[in-house]
Write an enzyme that holds these catalytic residues in place. Sequence first.
Site, PDB file in Angstrom:
ATOM      1  N   ASP A   1      -5.889  -3.603  -2.119  1.00 60.76           N
ATOM      2  CA  ASP A   1      -4.988  -3.239  -1.127  1.00 60.76           C
ATOM      3  C   ASP A   1      -4.172  -4.444  -0.532  1.00 60.76           C
ATOM      4  O   ASP A   1      -4.740  -5.306  -0.216  1.00 60.76           O
ATOM      5  CB  ASP A   1      -5.469  -2.434  -0.074  1.00 60.76           C
ATOM      6  CG  ASP A   1      -4.305  -1.539   0.579  1.00 60.76           C
ATOM      7  OD1 ASP A   1      -3.305  -2.205   1.021  1.00 60.76           O
ATOM      8  OD2 ASP A   1      -4.962  -0.453   0.880  1.00 60.76           O
TER       9      ASP A   1
ATOM     10  N   SER B   1       0.733  -1.363  -0.033  1.00 59.36           N
ATOM     11  CA  SER B   1      -0.034   0.096   0.052  1.00 59.36           C
ATOM     12  C   SER B   1       0.976   1.141   0.013  1.00 59.36           C
ATOM     13  O   SER B   1       1.785   1.415  -0.841  1.00 59.36           O
ATOM     14  CB  SER B   1      -0.957   0.064   1.126  1.00 59.36           C
ATOM     15  OG  SER B   1      -2.039   0.837   0.986  1.00 59.36           O
TER      16      SER B   1
END
Length: 273
Positions: free
Chosen positions: A182, A42
């Site tokens: 993510d 991320s």
Amino acid sequence: MSRALVLGGGGIAGIGWEAGLVTGLREAGVDLGAADLVVGTSAGSVVGTMVRQGADLRELVSQVAEAEAGAAPMKVDMEKVMQAFMFMFDTNMDRAEARRKVGALAMEVAGDGARLAQIADRLPSREWPEAPLKITAVDAEDGSLRVWEAASGAPLPSVVASSCCVPCVFPPVEINGRRYIDGGVHSISNADLAAGHDRVVVIEPLAHLTPRSVLRDELALLEGARTLALGPDQPAIEAFGADVLDPALWIPAFQAGLAQAPAVVEQVAEVWE
């Protein structure tokens, strides 16, 4: 001696703080960019790519902050976001099933991914760096972890976007016919991907908000490696505020990381050097 740098997730606040911390440590004489492997999840995928591409982090953060000055906070369905995070942090639920549930929620989002694409497009280069870099994402359909590397053949901007695709905030990113969200849905750091290295430094922007048991289990898989995990100090936490995706956080978060570096440089040097 081989060394790995693990950079965890944490939104815009995480990108800024990690960039500031890495910059501050480098200016104090400890260069984490010299790692034999960088693992990015991320926010960490953005900073890890910047580090591997030899970017001036201070200058790049300043440029992005200027470009996003005045940008309004994103409008999201907080009920769905909170539901997704409940699945992610429910220790009583099978982890694979939790990821599938989060993926199903994420695929219901049909919003604009333009801001997500902008973050990836502002990288110094669209080409994969030569030095080893692993970037994580999660398959939105089956919940499996996807570890992207240069040999994967996927475009770097799309890979970084997939790793940063916060579920129920951005629509999943499609790569080669699959949709991804993510990498933090699997783990906020994915530190176990550093296995095989002797020294491992883990930088976790959300250490104060995420279960410690996950990181402990990951570090236990590193088979005797010397490790150090760093989270934000109290001033950094206060700088982050309640919304780590707020575009106004680029500079405050960077400055918070920069300010924290002198307090941790000896700890880092002891492990790194």
